[in-house]
Scaffold this motif. Structure first.
Motif, PDB file in Angstrom:
ATOM      1  N   LEU A 191       0.820  -1.210   0.000  1.00 19.16           N
ATOM      2  CA  LEU A 191       0.000   0.000   0.000  1.00 19.16           C
ATOM      3  C   LEU A 191       0.854   1.259   0.000  1.00 19.16           C
ATOM      4  O   LEU A 191       0.460   2.283  -0.560  1.00 19.16           O
ATOM      5  CB  LEU A 191      -0.926  -0.017   1.221  1.00 19.16           C
ATOM      6  N   GLU A 192       2.023   1.202   0.609  1.00 20.36           N
ATOM      7  CA  GLU A 192       2.902   2.378   0.645  1.00 20.36           C
ATOM      8  C   GLU A 192       3.339   2.776  -0.757  1.00 20.36           C
ATOM      9  O   GLU A 192       3.621   3.950  -1.033  1.00 20.36           O
ATOM     10  CB  GLU A 192       4.129   2.086   1.505  1.00 20.36           C
ATOM     11  N   GLU A 193       3.395   1.791  -1.671  1.00 17.32           N
ATOM     12  CA  GLU A 193       3.782   2.070  -3.047  1.00 17.32           C
ATOM     13  C   GLU A 193       2.762   2.969  -3.736  1.00 17.32           C
ATOM     14  O   GLU A 193       3.100   3.802  -4.575  1.00 17.32           O
ATOM     15  CB  GLU A 193       3.883   0.747  -3.801  1.00 17.32           C
ATOM     16  N   VAL A 194       1.500   2.781  -3.381  1.00 17.04           N
ATOM     17  CA  VAL A 194       0.424   3.575  -3.980  1.00 17.04           C
ATOM     18  C   VAL A 194       0.614   5.045  -3.647  1.00 17.04           C
ATOM     19  O   VAL A 194       0.545   5.917  -4.520  1.00 17.04           O
ATOM     20  CB  VAL A 194      -0.947   3.079  -3.487  1.00 17.04           C
ATOM     21  N   HIS A 195       0.842   5.348  -2.361  1.00 21.18           N
ATOM     22  CA  HIS A 195       1.054   6.736  -1.949  1.00 21.18           C
ATOM     23  C   HIS A 195       2.317   7.315  -2.571  1.00 21.18           C
ATOM     24  O   HIS A 195       2.367   8.492  -2.930  1.00 21.18           O
ATOM     25  CB  HIS A 195       1.149   6.824  -0.425  1.00 21.18           C
ATOM     26  N   ALA A 196       3.353   6.488  -2.696  1.00 24.33           N
ATOM     27  CA  ALA A 196       4.638   6.988  -3.168  1.00 24.33           C
ATOM     28  C   ALA A 196       4.664   7.254  -4.670  1.00 24.33           C
ATOM     29  O   ALA A 196       5.372   8.155  -5.123  1.00 24.33           O
ATOM     30  CB  ALA A 196       5.739   5.993  -2.807  1.00 24.33           C
ATOM     31  N   LEU A 197       3.878   6.505  -5.461  1.00 26.94           N
ATOM     32  CA  LEU A 197       4.078   6.539  -6.904  1.00 26.94           C
ATOM     33  C   LEU A 197       2.833   6.768  -7.753  1.00 26.94           C
ATOM     34  O   LEU A 197       2.927   7.368  -8.818  1.00 26.94           O
ATOM     35  CB  LEU A 197       4.715   5.208  -7.356  1.00 26.94           C
ATOM     36  N   CYS A 198       1.673   6.276  -7.332  1.00 30.83           N
ATOM     37  CA  CYS A 198       0.540   6.142  -8.251  1.00 30.83           C
ATOM     38  C   CYS A 198      -0.424   7.324  -8.192  1.00 30.83           C
ATOM     39  O   CYS A 198      -0.695   7.855  -7.121  1.00 30.83           O
ATOM     40  CB  CYS A 198      -0.233   4.855  -7.942  1.00 30.83           C
ATOM     41  N   ASN A 199      -0.945   7.718  -9.364  1.00 28.97           N
ATOM     42  CA  ASN A 199      -2.025   8.706  -9.388  1.00 28.97           C
ATOM     43  C   ASN A 199      -3.371   8.082  -9.742  1.00 28.97           C
ATOM     44  O   ASN A 199      -4.383   8.765  -9.788  1.00 28.97           O
ATOM     45  CB  ASN A 199      -1.701   9.873 -10.342  1.00 28.97           C
ATOM     46  N   ARG A 200      -3.352   6.763  -9.989  1.00 27.63           N
ATOM     47  CA  ARG A 200      -4.601   6.016 -10.142  1.00 27.63           C
ATOM     48  C   ARG A 200      -4.349   4.568  -9.733  1.00 27.63           C
ATOM     49  O   ARG A 200      -3.243   4.070  -9.870  1.00 27.63           O
ATOM     50  CB  ARG A 200      -5.136   6.085 -11.573  1.00 27.63           C
ATOM     51  N   VAL A 201      -5.405   3.908  -9.231  1.00 28.02           N
ATOM     52  CA  VAL A 201      -5.249   2.557  -8.691  1.00 28.02           C
ATOM     53  C   VAL A 201      -6.375   1.659  -9.195  1.00 28.02           C
ATOM     54  O   VAL A 201      -7.541   2.056  -9.203  1.00 28.02           O
ATOM     55  CB  VAL A 201      -5.287   2.565  -7.143  1.00 28.02           C
ATOM     56  N   VAL A 202      -5.993   0.460  -9.612  1.00 26.11           N
ATOM     57  CA  VAL A 202      -6.948  -0.606  -9.893  1.00 26.11           C
ATOM     58  C   VAL A 202      -6.708  -1.697  -8.857  1.00 26.11           C
ATOM     59  O   VAL A 202      -5.576  -2.158  -8.692  1.00 26.11           O
ATOM     60  CB  VAL A 202      -6.767  -1.161 -11.317  1.00 26.11           C
ATOM     61  N   ILE A 203      -7.753  -2.099  -8.132  1.00 28.31           N
ATOM     62  CA  ILE A 203      -7.641  -3.160  -7.137  1.00 28.31           C
ATOM     63  C   ILE A 203      -8.281  -4.420  -7.682  1.00 28.31           C
ATOM     64  O   ILE A 203      -9.424  -4.399  -8.157  1.00 28.31           O
ATOM     65  CB  ILE A 203      -8.314  -2.762  -5.810  1.00 28.31           C
ATOM     66  N   ILE A 204      -7.517  -5.523  -7.637  1.00 33.10           N
ATOM     67  CA  ILE A 204      -8.062  -6.798  -8.064  1.00 33.10           C
ATOM     68  C   ILE A 204      -7.880  -7.827  -6.949  1.00 33.10           C
ATOM     69  O   ILE A 204      -6.967  -7.730  -6.133  1.00 33.10           O
ATOM     70  CB  ILE A 204      -7.422  -7.319  -9.377  1.00 33.10           C
ATOM     71  N   ALA A 205      -8.754  -8.804  -6.920  1.00 31.93           N
ATOM     72  CA  ALA A 205      -8.655  -9.947  -6.009  1.00 31.93           C
ATOM     73  C   ALA A 205      -9.343 -11.127  -6.680  1.00 31.93           C
ATOM     74  O   ALA A 205     -10.363 -10.957  -7.357  1.00 31.93           O
ATOM     75  CB  ALA A 205      -9.300  -9.645  -4.659  1.00 31.93           C
ATOM     76  N   ARG A 206      -8.734 -12.295  -6.531  1.00 34.03           N
ATOM     77  CA  ARG A 206      -9.264 -13.509  -7.171  1.00 34.03           C
ATOM     78  C   ARG A 206      -9.447 -13.295  -8.678  1.00 34.03           C
ATOM     79  O   ARG A 206     -10.385 -13.805  -9.289  1.00 34.03           O
ATOM     80  CB  ARG A 206     -10.575 -13.956  -6.503  1.00 34.03           C
ATOM     81  N   GLY A 207      -8.568 -12.481  -9.249  1.00 32.11           N
ATOM     82  CA  GLY A 207      -8.564 -12.264 -10.690  1.00 32.11           C
ATOM     83  C   GLY A 207      -9.572 -11.275 -11.208  1.00 32.11           C
ATOM     84  O   GLY A 207      -9.624 -11.010 -12.407  1.00 32.11           O
ATOM     85  N   ARG A 208     -10.377 -10.675 -10.337  1.00 29.70           N
ATOM     86  CA  ARG A 208     -11.443  -9.773 -10.779  1.00 29.70           C
ATOM     87  C   ARG A 208     -11.172  -8.338 -10.348  1.00 29.70           C
ATOM     88  O   ARG A 208     -10.646  -8.084  -9.259  1.00 29.70           O
ATOM     89  CB  ARG A 208     -12.785 -10.227 -10.217  1.00 29.70           C
ATOM     90  N   LEU A 209     -11.552  -7.395 -11.203  1.00 29.54           N
ATOM     91  CA  LEU A 209     -11.421  -5.984 -10.878  1.00 29.54           C
ATOM     92  C   LEU A 209     -12.506  -5.592  -9.870  1.00 29.54           C
ATOM     93  O   LEU A 209     -13.696  -5.801 -10.107  1.00 29.54           O
ATOM     94  CB  LEU A 209     -11.549  -5.130 -12.136  1.00 29.54           C
TER      95      LEU A 209
END
Length: 308
Positions: A191-209
């Motif tokens: 999660l720290e990577e999101v704050h450090a680098l990303c301006n948009r996020v896609v979350i997936i689990a079990r292969g689904r968006l």
């Protein structure tokens, strides 16, 4: 720049990636976020053209990775998980090999080699075998091969996994500097990577968006969004006193350090009322903070259904 349309991959009865659709726009750093085993690496391998999808399509700079694989790969720099390379080669030999694979002209290749080596600070290890390098340096070498042909699109799979804090900081600085000129897709479970680098996020689990939003939009879904937390050791501030404020919905006290968190009612703001109350009562506060929202809470809620 990067498009996936209902991308699906099955291994027998196992659905590793299930009809995943996403887009990464020019100048965007898109984080592909999910727990271990969510299907992130499988999705990236399909988008990069290294793994054929069971169904669905992927395009890089408009080129279908199955129908126009060479054009798609020319536009793409790809760092797989673990930054694999040829460990018996020196850094110079490996990057020279990549130049030949990418078929760069001699003059262009020399210029790009010098630029990339300088940019990633690899001068002192050029004659060193890759197997003898630290994880941080191997990641830099992996990034070097990914950007050597100056691609408009970068895909980085777990680029800082397993690195120490100093190595993570260095790699993140490099990625941030490259993001100004490229579209970047980063796969991570940190999660720290999101704050450090990303301006948009896609979350997936079990292969689904499960979610597609900015980090701020995700944080706004947290019950901590807009809450106020503070430390007032020995001040005698009471929950009853805070609870009388009309803007307050709930109050929590951390049993370990006594830190108090005040949650607002929907649409209300509690920072100013809390500060006014503490000032009126003459209570000393060592720290007070307006919460943006906690991404770990939202991530857990989205991927597991937990609400607290």
């Amino acid at each position: 720049m990067i498009e996936a349309d209902r991308l699906t991959r099955c291994y027998g009865r196992l659905m590793a990636v299930d009809a995943l659709s996403l887009r990464a726009e020019p100048g965007q750093v898109l984080g592909l976020l999910g727990p271990n085993g969510a299907g992130k690496s499988t999705a990236m391998r399909m988008i990069a053209g290294f793994l054929a999808p069971t169904s669905g399509t992927a395009r890089v700079c408009g080129h279908d990775v199955q129908r126009e694989p060479l054009k798609a790969k020319r536009a793409l720099g790809y760092l797989p998980e673990g930054a694999p390379s040829y460990g018996e080669m020196t850094v110079r030999e490996f990057l020279t090999f990549i130049l030949r694979v990418r078929a760069l002209r001699a003059e262009t290749g020399r210029r790009r080699f010098e630029e990339v080596v300088t940019h990633l600070q690899l001068e002192e290890v050029l004659e060193q075998c890759i197997d003898t390098l630290s994880k941080g340096l191997r990641r830099r070498v992996g990034l070097a091969q990914a950007i050597l042909h100056d691609p408009p699109v970068l895909m980085l799979d777990e680029p800082t996994d397993g690195l120490d804090p100093n190595q993570k900081h260095a790699v993140r600085q490099l990625i941030d500097s490259m993001a100004r000129e490229r579209t970047i897709l980063i796969s991570t479970h940190l999660l720290e990577e999101v704050h450090a680098l990303c301006n948009r996020v896609v979350i997936i689990a079990r292969g689904r968006l499960l979610a597609d939003a900015t980090p701020a939009e995700l944080e706004a879904r947290s019950r901590y969004h807009g809450a106020v937390s503070f430390s007032a050791p020995g001040s005698g501030v009471s929950q009853e006193m805070l609870g009388r404020l009309p803007q307050v919905a709930a109050i929590e006290v951390d049993p370990l350090d006594g830190r108090i968190t005040v949650f607002p009612k929907p649409g209300a703001r509690v920072l100013e009322p809390v500060e006014d109350l503490l000032r009126q009562q003459g209570l000393e506060v060592s720290e007070i903070q307006l919460e943006r929202g906690r991404l770990d809470e939202v991530f857990r809620q989205i991927t597991t259904g937990e609400t607290a």
